[in-house]
Design a protein around this motif. Sequence first.
Motif, PDB file in Angstrom:
ATOM      1  N   ALA A  17       9.948   7.636  -8.744  1.00 29.54           N
ATOM      2  CA  ALA A  17       8.809   6.917  -8.152  1.00 29.54           C
ATOM      3  C   ALA A  17       9.180   5.497  -7.724  1.00 29.54           C
ATOM      4  O   ALA A  17       8.924   5.115  -6.569  1.00 29.54           O
ATOM      5  CB  ALA A  17       7.625   6.906  -9.117  1.00 29.54           C
ATOM      6  N   PRO A  18       9.792   4.690  -8.593  1.00 29.74           N
ATOM      7  CA  PRO A  18      10.106   3.335  -8.126  1.00 29.74           C
ATOM      8  C   PRO A  18      11.176   3.305  -7.035  1.00 29.74           C
ATOM      9  O   PRO A  18      11.108   2.468  -6.134  1.00 29.74           O
ATOM     10  CB  PRO A  18      10.583   2.609  -9.393  1.00 29.74           C
ATOM     11  CG  PRO A  18      10.972   3.674 -10.345  1.00 29.74           C
ATOM     12  CD  PRO A  18      10.119   4.866 -10.016  1.00 29.74           C
ATOM     13  N   LEU A  19      12.134   4.216  -7.084  1.00 30.25           N
ATOM     14  CA  LEU A  19      13.195   4.203  -6.072  1.00 30.25           C
ATOM     15  C   LEU A  19      12.674   4.623  -4.699  1.00 30.25           C
ATOM     16  O   LEU A  19      12.852   3.911  -3.709  1.00 30.25           O
ATOM     17  CB  LEU A  19      14.358   5.100  -6.496  1.00 30.25           C
ATOM     18  CG  LEU A  19      15.535   5.130  -5.511  1.00 30.25           C
ATOM     19  CD1 LEU A  19      16.148   3.745  -5.357  1.00 30.25           C
ATOM     20  CD2 LEU A  19      16.573   6.145  -5.957  1.00 30.25           C
TER      21      LEU A  19
ATOM     22  N   TRP B  35       0.844  -1.203   0.000  1.00 30.77           N
ATOM     23  CA  TRP B  35       0.000   0.000   0.000  1.00 30.77           C
ATOM     24  C   TRP B  35       0.877   1.251   0.000  1.00 30.77           C
ATOM     25  O   TRP B  35       0.588   2.216  -0.694  1.00 30.77           O
ATOM     26  CB  TRP B  35      -0.921   0.001   1.207  1.00 30.77           C
ATOM     27  CG  TRP B  35      -2.264  -0.656   1.021  1.00 30.77           C
ATOM     28  CD1 TRP B  35      -3.411  -0.310   1.657  1.00 30.77           C
ATOM     29  CD2 TRP B  35      -2.607  -1.755   0.176  1.00 30.77           C
ATOM     30  NE1 TRP B  35      -4.428  -1.145   1.252  1.00 30.77           N
ATOM     31  CE2 TRP B  35      -3.975  -2.030   0.348  1.00 30.77           C
ATOM     32  CE3 TRP B  35      -1.909  -2.549  -0.714  1.00 30.77           C
ATOM     33  CZ2 TRP B  35      -4.636  -3.042  -0.337  1.00 30.77           C
ATOM     34  CZ3 TRP B  35      -2.563  -3.570  -1.402  1.00 30.77           C
ATOM     35  CH2 TRP B  35      -3.905  -3.781  -1.206  1.00 30.77           C
ATOM     36  N   LEU B  36       1.921   1.233   0.817  1.00 30.35           N
ATOM     37  CA  LEU B  36       2.838   2.366   0.853  1.00 30.35           C
ATOM     38  C   LEU B  36       3.532   2.531  -0.494  1.00 30.35           C
ATOM     39  O   LEU B  36       3.596   3.640  -1.037  1.00 30.35           O
ATOM     40  CB  LEU B  36       3.867   2.192   1.972  1.00 30.35           C
ATOM     41  CG  LEU B  36       4.904   3.313   2.112  1.00 30.35           C
ATOM     42  CD1 LEU B  36       4.227   4.643   2.413  1.00 30.35           C
ATOM     43  CD2 LEU B  36       5.915   2.949   3.196  1.00 30.35           C
ATOM     44  N   ASP B  37       4.051   1.448  -1.046  1.00 28.76           N
ATOM     45  CA  ASP B  37       4.740   1.496  -2.336  1.00 28.76           C
ATOM     46  C   ASP B  37       3.815   2.035  -3.428  1.00 28.76           C
ATOM     47  O   ASP B  37       4.193   2.940  -4.177  1.00 28.76           O
ATOM     48  CB  ASP B  37       5.230   0.096  -2.713  1.00 28.76           C
ATOM     49  CG  ASP B  37       5.948   0.078  -4.050  1.00 28.76           C
ATOM     50  OD1 ASP B  37       7.143   0.410  -4.075  1.00 28.76           O
ATOM     51  OD2 ASP B  37       5.316  -0.266  -5.071  1.00 28.76           O
ATOM     52  N   ILE B  38       2.622   1.508  -3.512  1.00 27.76           N
ATOM     53  CA  ILE B  38       1.681   1.915  -4.565  1.00 27.76           C
ATOM     54  C   ILE B  38       1.287   3.375  -4.400  1.00 27.76           C
ATOM     55  O   ILE B  38       1.254   4.139  -5.372  1.00 27.76           O
ATOM     56  CB  ILE B  38       0.444   0.986  -4.567  1.00 27.76           C
ATOM     57  CG1 ILE B  38       0.870  -0.420  -5.026  1.00 27.76           C
ATOM     58  CG2 ILE B  38      -0.669   1.544  -5.449  1.00 27.76           C
ATOM     59  CD1 ILE B  38      -0.152  -1.508  -4.730  1.00 27.76           C
ATOM     60  N   GLY B  39       0.999   3.800  -3.170  1.00 27.99           N
ATOM     61  CA  GLY B  39       0.607   5.198  -2.932  1.00 27.99           C
ATOM     62  C   GLY B  39       1.727   6.174  -3.230  1.00 27.99           C
ATOM     63  O   GLY B  39       1.516   7.194  -3.905  1.00 27.99           O
ATOM     64  N   LEU B  40       2.929   5.891  -2.749  1.00 23.87           N
ATOM     65  CA  LEU B  40       4.069   6.779  -3.025  1.00 23.87           C
ATOM     66  C   LEU B  40       4.397   6.812  -4.516  1.00 23.87           C
ATOM     67  O   LEU B  40       4.658   7.872  -5.080  1.00 23.87           O
ATOM     68  CB  LEU B  40       5.303   6.332  -2.246  1.00 23.87           C
ATOM     69  CG  LEU B  40       5.384   6.748  -0.794  1.00 23.87           C
ATOM     70  CD1 LEU B  40       6.600   6.112  -0.127  1.00 23.87           C
ATOM     71  CD2 LEU B  40       5.433   8.254  -0.662  1.00 23.87           C
ATOM     72  N   PHE B  41       4.399   5.649  -5.134  1.00 23.49           N
ATOM     73  CA  PHE B  41       4.691   5.587  -6.563  1.00 23.49           C
ATOM     74  C   PHE B  41       3.712   6.460  -7.341  1.00 23.49           C
ATOM     75  O   PHE B  41       4.106   7.247  -8.203  1.00 23.49           O
ATOM     76  CB  PHE B  41       4.612   4.141  -7.060  1.00 23.49           C
ATOM     77  CG  PHE B  41       5.022   3.982  -8.494  1.00 23.49           C
ATOM     78  CD1 PHE B  41       6.292   3.544  -8.802  1.00 23.49           C
ATOM     79  CD2 PHE B  41       4.155   4.268  -9.535  1.00 23.49           C
ATOM     80  CE1 PHE B  41       6.696   3.405 -10.127  1.00 23.49           C
ATOM     81  CE2 PHE B  41       4.540   4.137 -10.851  1.00 23.49           C
ATOM     82  CZ  PHE B  41       5.814   3.701 -11.154  1.00 23.49           C
ATOM     83  N   HIS B  42       2.436   6.329  -7.024  1.00 22.65           N
ATOM     84  CA  HIS B  42       1.421   7.105  -7.747  1.00 22.65           C
ATOM     85  C   HIS B  42       1.615   8.611  -7.544  1.00 22.65           C
ATOM     86  O   HIS B  42       1.494   9.385  -8.494  1.00 22.65           O
ATOM     87  CB  HIS B  42       0.016   6.673  -7.321  1.00 22.65           C
ATOM     88  CG  HIS B  42      -1.062   7.339  -8.112  1.00 22.65           C
ATOM     89  ND1 HIS B  42      -1.189   7.170  -9.471  1.00 22.65           N
ATOM     90  CD2 HIS B  42      -2.047   8.184  -7.743  1.00 22.65           C
ATOM     91  CE1 HIS B  42      -2.215   7.886  -9.906  1.00 22.65           C
ATOM     92  NE2 HIS B  42      -2.748   8.507  -8.877  1.00 22.65           N
ATOM     93  N   ARG B  43       1.933   9.015  -6.326  1.00 24.65           N
ATOM     94  CA  ARG B  43       2.153  10.448  -6.068  1.00 24.65           C
ATOM     95  C   ARG B  43       3.378  10.995  -6.795  1.00 24.65           C
ATOM     96  O   ARG B  43       3.423  12.165  -7.152  1.00 24.65           O
ATOM     97  CB  ARG B  43       2.293  10.691  -4.570  1.00 24.65           C
ATOM     98  CG  ARG B  43       0.978  10.627  -3.831  1.00 24.65           C
ATOM     99  CD  ARG B  43       1.178  10.854  -2.330  1.00 24.65           C
ATOM    100  NE  ARG B  43      -0.013  10.563  -1.583  1.00 24.65           N
ATOM    101  CZ  ARG B  43      -0.383   9.362  -1.168  1.00 24.65           C
ATOM    102  NH1 ARG B  43       0.350   8.305  -1.439  1.00 24.65           N
ATOM    103  NH2 ARG B  43      -1.491   9.190  -0.484  1.00 24.65           N
ATOM    104  N   LEU B  44       4.373  10.142  -7.017  1.00 19.70           N
ATOM    105  CA  LEU B  44       5.627  10.590  -7.630  1.00 19.70           C
ATOM    106  C   LEU B  44       5.743  10.240  -9.115  1.00 19.70           C
ATOM    107  O   LEU B  44       6.763  10.534  -9.726  1.00 19.70           O
ATOM    108  CB  LEU B  44       6.812   9.973  -6.878  1.00 19.70           C
ATOM    109  CG  LEU B  44       6.936  10.343  -5.405  1.00 19.70           C
ATOM    110  CD1 LEU B  44       8.018   9.505  -4.741  1.00 19.70           C
ATOM    111  CD2 LEU B  44       7.202  11.829  -5.245  1.00 19.70           C
ATOM    112  N   ARG B  45       4.731   9.663  -9.698  1.00 20.55           N
ATOM    113  CA  ARG B  45       4.819   9.116 -11.057  1.00 20.55           C
ATOM    114  C   ARG B  45       5.113  10.154 -12.136  1.00 20.55           C
ATOM    115  O   ARG B  45       5.655   9.824 -13.174  1.00 20.55           O
ATOM    116  CB  ARG B  45       3.560   8.331 -11.397  1.00 20.55           C
ATOM    117  CG  ARG B  45       2.351   9.162 -11.666  1.00 20.55           C
ATOM    118  CD  ARG B  45       1.070   8.382 -11.994  1.00 20.55           C
ATOM    119  NE  ARG B  45       1.277   7.295 -12.884  1.00 20.55           N
ATOM    120  CZ  ARG B  45       1.054   5.999 -12.581  1.00 20.55           C
ATOM    121  NH1 ARG B  45       0.572   5.694 -11.410  1.00 20.55           N
ATOM    122  NH2 ARG B  45       1.291   5.059 -13.453  1.00 20.55           N
TER     123      ARG B  45
END
Length: 182
Positions: free
Chosen positions: A117-119, A100-110
Amino acid sequence: MMLFPRATGAQFAAATLAMALVVLASNILVQYPLNDWLTWGAFTYPVAFLVSDLANRRYGPDMARHVAWVGFAVAVAASLVLAPTRIAIASGLAFLLSQWLDIGLFHRLRQGLWWRAPLVATVAAACLDTAVFWSIAFAGVNDFPWITWALGDLGVKLAIGVLMLLPFRLLMGRFMAPATSA
């Protein structure tokens, strides 16, 4: 609001199968120490973030969450049969929270640089996953050097997370290419 293409059933199945296999393999391999600092599971688990980040990049956070849910259900069910219950439960909780954290952060930084975003998402999620998994799976167990395994595990997850940027970039280009009709 961003619009993402809809995944086909085969694409969804491939992503969830990949996720389930990574988590199941990691739950089995975490039981086998390489040394006093590391278990074999540290090498496979970071691939779960690659799977969710690719699904997120191509199909958006909703698809990535669905992949995480289904991959989680399949992997935990299989892990309950193939791994100790404490590891299956710790893995399931750590997996869901970190995904959930990975998906949320990735989406905000995409929208930023392709690697940000992936890093950032992988580093943050790996830290959370490590803290949750190891504190639940091995806390109170004195037979194993679990604290050093947790530190070694985190170090490898972070290193592999950085190394996963190359396959992410290569696969991102392949998956993001527009579909061509044959």
